[in-house]
Design a protein around this motif. Structure first.
Motif, PDB file in Angstrom:
ATOM      1  N   UNK A 154      17.780  31.226 -47.992  1.00 55.26           N
ATOM      2  CA  UNK A 154      17.648  32.100 -49.155  1.00 55.26           C
ATOM      3  C   UNK A 154      17.132  33.481 -48.761  1.00 55.26           C
ATOM      4  N   UNK A 155      16.262  33.553 -47.773  1.00 57.05           N
ATOM      5  CA  UNK A 155      15.795  34.846 -47.278  1.00 57.05           C
ATOM      6  C   UNK A 155      16.969  35.650 -46.719  1.00 57.05           C
ATOM      7  N   UNK A 156      17.817  34.970 -45.938  1.00 59.73           N
ATOM      8  CA  UNK A 156      19.010  35.623 -45.389  1.00 59.73           C
ATOM      9  C   UNK A 156      19.938  36.063 -46.519  1.00 59.73           C
ATOM     10  N   UNK A 157      20.152  35.168 -47.486  1.00 68.02           N
ATOM     11  CA  UNK A 157      21.067  35.455 -48.582  1.00 68.02           C
ATOM     12  C   UNK A 157      20.625  36.623 -49.442  1.00 68.02           C
ATOM     13  N   UNK A 158      19.340  36.671 -49.785  1.00 68.02           N
ATOM     14  CA  UNK A 158      18.834  37.769 -50.608  1.00 68.02           C
ATOM     15  C   UNK A 158      18.925  39.091 -49.849  1.00 68.02           C
ATOM     16  N   UNK A 159      18.676  39.041 -48.549  1.00 67.87           N
ATOM     17  CA  UNK A 159      18.808  40.249 -47.731  1.00 67.87           C
ATOM     18  C   UNK A 159      20.234  40.780 -47.773  1.00 67.87           C
ATOM     19  N   UNK A 160      21.201  39.874 -47.603  1.00 65.36           N
ATOM     20  CA  UNK A 160      22.615  40.270 -47.642  1.00 65.36           C
ATOM     21  C   UNK A 160      22.982  40.806 -49.021  1.00 65.36           C
ATOM     22  N   UNK A 161      22.468  40.168 -50.081  1.00 61.99           N
ATOM     23  CA  UNK A 161      22.733  40.633 -51.449  1.00 61.99           C
ATOM     24  C   UNK A 161      22.220  42.059 -51.651  1.00 61.99           C
ATOM     25  N   UNK A 203      12.137  19.392 -55.475  1.00 66.12           N
ATOM     26  CA  UNK A 203      12.030  20.313 -56.615  1.00 66.12           C
ATOM     27  C   UNK A 203      11.931  21.743 -56.115  1.00 66.12           C
ATOM     28  N   UNK A 204      11.076  21.959 -55.127  1.00 64.67           N
ATOM     29  CA  UNK A 204      10.898  23.311 -54.604  1.00 64.67           C
ATOM     30  C   UNK A 204      12.200  23.835 -53.999  1.00 64.67           C
ATOM     31  N   UNK A 205      12.859  23.005 -53.186  1.00 72.58           N
ATOM     32  CA  UNK A 205      14.122  23.432 -52.576  1.00 72.58           C
ATOM     33  C   UNK A 205      15.211  23.552 -53.634  1.00 72.58           C
ATOM     34  N   UNK A 206      15.164  22.670 -54.648  1.00 72.02           N
ATOM     35  CA  UNK A 206      16.146  22.741 -55.726  1.00 72.02           C
ATOM     36  C   UNK A 206      16.008  24.021 -56.538  1.00 72.02           C
ATOM     37  N   UNK A 207      14.773  24.436 -56.786  1.00 71.22           N
ATOM     38  CA  UNK A 207      14.545  25.688 -57.503  1.00 71.22           C
ATOM     39  C   UNK A 207      15.052  26.882 -56.710  1.00 71.22           C
ATOM     40  N   UNK A 208      14.750  26.886 -55.416  1.00 74.54           N
ATOM     41  CA  UNK A 208      15.242  27.955 -54.556  1.00 74.54           C
ATOM     42  C   UNK A 208      16.765  28.017 -54.602  1.00 74.54           C
ATOM     43  N   UNK A 209      17.389  26.841 -54.476  1.00 70.53           N
ATOM     44  CA  UNK A 209      18.846  26.774 -54.447  1.00 70.53           C
ATOM     45  C   UNK A 209      19.446  27.202 -55.778  1.00 70.53           C
ATOM     46  N   UNK A 210      18.844  26.745 -56.875  1.00 66.92           N
ATOM     47  CA  UNK A 210      19.347  27.080 -58.210  1.00 66.92           C
ATOM     48  C   UNK A 210      19.218  28.570 -58.497  1.00 66.92           C
ATOM     49  N   UNK A 211      18.063  29.122 -58.184  1.00 65.37           N
ATOM     50  CA  UNK A 211      17.853  30.558 -58.403  1.00 65.37           C
ATOM     51  C   UNK A 211      18.829  31.377 -57.573  1.00 65.37           C
ATOM     52  N   UNK A 212      18.998  30.966 -56.331  1.00 63.83           N
ATOM     53  CA  UNK A 212      19.901  31.714 -55.455  1.00 63.83           C
ATOM     54  C   UNK A 212      21.352  31.589 -55.917  1.00 63.83           C
ATOM     55  N   UNK A 213      21.756  30.370 -56.295  1.00 61.22           N
ATOM     56  CA  UNK A 213      23.137  30.150 -56.730  1.00 61.22           C
ATOM     57  C   UNK A 213      23.487  30.968 -57.971  1.00 61.22           C
ATOM     58  N   UNK A 214      22.487  31.273 -58.778  1.00 61.34           N
ATOM     59  CA  UNK A 214      22.749  31.980 -60.033  1.00 61.34           C
ATOM     60  C   UNK A 214      22.292  33.430 -60.034  1.00 61.34           C
ATOM     61  N   UNK A 215      21.699  33.873 -58.927  1.00 62.74           N
ATOM     62  CA  UNK A 215      21.191  35.242 -58.895  1.00 62.74           C
ATOM     63  C   UNK A 215      22.324  36.269 -58.976  1.00 62.74           C
ATOM     64  N   UNK A 216      23.510  35.908 -58.476  1.00 62.13           N
ATOM     65  CA  UNK A 216      24.650  36.826 -58.578  1.00 62.13           C
ATOM     66  C   UNK A 216      25.028  37.050 -60.033  1.00 62.13           C
ATOM     67  N   UNK A 217      25.042  35.971 -60.828  1.00 62.88           N
ATOM     68  CA  UNK A 217      25.339  36.123 -62.255  1.00 62.88           C
ATOM     69  C   UNK A 217      24.303  37.015 -62.932  1.00 62.88           C
ATOM     70  N   UNK A 218      23.045  36.798 -62.601  1.00 61.01           N
ATOM     71  CA  UNK A 218      21.962  37.577 -63.205  1.00 61.01           C
ATOM     72  C   UNK A 218      22.114  39.066 -62.888  1.00 61.01           C
ATOM     73  N   UNK A 219      22.341  39.373 -61.627  1.00 58.08           N
ATOM     74  CA  UNK A 219      22.406  40.777 -61.197  1.00 58.08           C
ATOM     75  C   UNK A 219      23.692  41.457 -61.663  1.00 58.08           C
ATOM     76  N   UNK A 220      24.817  40.746 -61.561  1.00 58.95           N
ATOM     77  CA  UNK A 220      26.083  41.330 -62.015  1.00 58.95           C
ATOM     78  C   UNK A 220      26.026  41.623 -63.512  1.00 58.95           C
ATOM     79  N   UNK A 221      25.468  40.674 -64.282  1.00 59.06           N
ATOM     80  CA  UNK A 221      25.358  40.882 -65.723  1.00 59.06           C
ATOM     81  C   UNK A 221      24.449  42.039 -66.080  1.00 59.06           C
TER      82      UNK A 221
END
Length: 480
Positions: free
Chosen positions: A362-369, A215-233
């Motif tokens: 996810x730490x790496x990904x958010x940094x790159x974002x 669940x914890x890893x799934x939440x991290x993955x889900x939030x990260x996978x959709x964070x681009x949509x959130x920020x772009x929107x």
């Protein structure tokens, strides 16, 4: 039926289920995109993160915990079933109350009503959760194929009718709701499972240790996978997000389906041989080899032919999708590899390592974002490609330690297929360049044919062993 035969049958029917369903959705998606606008798709994409996070909470990792549990019983299944329904109702209540604030966040008041209606799908879907899991455990992807395909056809037809009637963004809402409802009805009709008992605290406690980490890893993955949509929107516009979501949709068509096929089959199959490490290693590498042999040419070919494809099927109002799609293809071609590498950790019961890897990535990904965001949507897409490469190194670390099948052994398999796929992509581009500028149908058709002929022929010459093995399996299936 032997495990090998069940595995092959599972792969075939999982492929049928994924590609027939996604093929229908792909077709309806094209037809709807020609009637709707990037802004319509952008509004739905803005809400995706809230639906996805809710779905992760509803499952809470209990689905995979149930699949992996060798002594699962009716009490376990009933526990997961009622837990899913309770969580779905709770998540809907939270979304219903939060909808006006979410709409205010995007400065689009109409999003509140759209989200409240769309979120009803969470509750409906929960009623078919165990039926779907039972079919997966039994490798009964034939029935899953029938259910998924029927839902896609009925839902797509409903959405298309609404689009023709001028319902705009609500056409996409109707499509999703009818699709989910049709599937749940068919799950109850065809899967033949009903709860025989009620929620069990003992069963819940037994599966919670494994499921909570997922669940914890799934939440991290889900939030990260959709964070681009959130920020772009939020930062850009609904139209920009609509273009990005269409590019992601087309890029995901091959990538997510190949990932889904192998992920659903490899997890239950490899779980059956989890105690034999040598057999597990061989099966794991074999699945990886099969996945890359299919996904690399599909994604590189799509990138090479993206211009005639987009302008032909969506018209020039979607022209901004082309470059985004090309970049995304090179990022998403690695997703099946990531999925199978992570699957092996779940098979071996190391959900703790699974969670650790997800946090690091996810730490790496958010940094790159954060670094790429000021430079615009194209730079953000290049950031996704960079994350995919870094993720490959991270994901293979523990598979190397646990099974001696880390990055270097895997690269020895990947590189020949990758280079061959790149040559195929160059051939596809060359074909489009020598043809008339706006003959998109001809460019697309000849590009696909030429690329396919080259790839099949080159594998027959240089990768005969794998081809013969595949043909042998197909022949055995035909003669059964």
């Amino acid at each position: 039926m032997s495990l090998k035969q069940k595995t092959f049958k599972g792969v075939i029917w999982s492929a049928v289920e994924r590609f027939s369903t996604q093929g229908v959705q792909f077709l309806f998606g094209i037809l709807l995109a020609r009637l709707l606008t990037p802004n319509d798709y952008g509004m739905i994409a803005m809400l995706t993160i809230f639906m996805a996070v809710s779905q992760t909470f509803i499952d809470s990792g209990f689905g995979n915990a149930l699949i992996r549990k060798p002594d699962r019983n009716e009490s376990d299944k009933a526990t997961v079933f009622f837990f899913n329904i309770f969580m779905a109702a709770a998540c809907y209540g939270v979304i219903f109350l939060a909808a006006p604030y979410i709409a205010r966040f995007y400065n689009m008041p109409q999003l509140a009503d759209i989200l409240r209606v769309l979120a009803i799908n969470l509750v409906i879907q929960a009623f078919g959760s165990i039926q779907r899991l039972n079919l997966t455990i039994d490798l009964n992807f034939k029935t899953l194929a029938k259910i998924s395909f029927s839902g896609a056809v009925v839902g797509g037809s409903a959405g298309l009718i609404c689009a023709y009637k001028g319902f705009g963004v609500w056409s996409l809402v109707v499509q999703q709701m009818v699709t989910v409802s049709t599937r749940v009805v068919l799950f109850w009709a065809l899967a033949h499972w009903r709860p025989k008992c009620f929620f069990s605290k003992a069963s819940f406690k037994n599966m919670f240790g494994f499921g909570s980490k997922l669940l914890a890893s799934g939440l991290l993955n889900t939030l990260y996978d959709n964070v681009y949509d959130l920020i772009i929107g939020k930062v850009f516009s609904a139209a920009t997000l609509g273009n990005y979501s269409r590019a992601s949709h087309f890029g995901n068509f091959a990538s997510s389906n190949i990932t889904g096929i192998f992920q659903r089959v490899t997890f239950p199959v490899l779980s059956k041989i989890q105690d034999d490490h040598e057999k597990l290693r061989k099966g794991y590498l074999k699945f990886l080899n099969m996945a890359t042999l299919v996904i690399f040419p599909l994604m590189i070919g799509l990138a090479a032919l993206s211009k005639p494809f987009i302008l032909l099927v969506l018209t020039d109002k979607w022209v901004e999708v082309i470059l985004i799609l090309q970049i995304i293809c090179f990022a998403q071609m690695w997703y099946p590899v990531h999925a199978i590498n992570l699957n092996i950790l779940q098979v071996m019961g190391r959900s703790d390592l699974f969670l650790k890897l997800e946090i690091i990535k996810k730490i790496v990904g958010i940094t790159v974002l954060c670094v790429t965001l000021p430079y615009g949507i194209i730079a953000m897409c290049f950031g996704q490609w960079f994350n995919a490469c870094v993720g490959l190194v991270i994901n293979t670390y523990y598979s190397g330690k646990l099974l001696n099948a880390g990055l270097l052994p895997q690269l020895k398999m990947y590189i020949p297929t990758l280079l061959n796929s790149l040559v195929m992509g160059a051939i596809c581009i060359a074909v489009t360049k020598i043809l008339p500028e706006k003959e998109y149908t001809l460019q697309l058709a000849l590009g696909i044919i030429t690329g396919a002929i080259y790839y099949i022929a080159s594998n027959w010459i240089f990768n005969r062993e794998t081809v013969n093995e595949l043909l042998s399996l197909l022949n055995k299936k035909k003669n059964k």
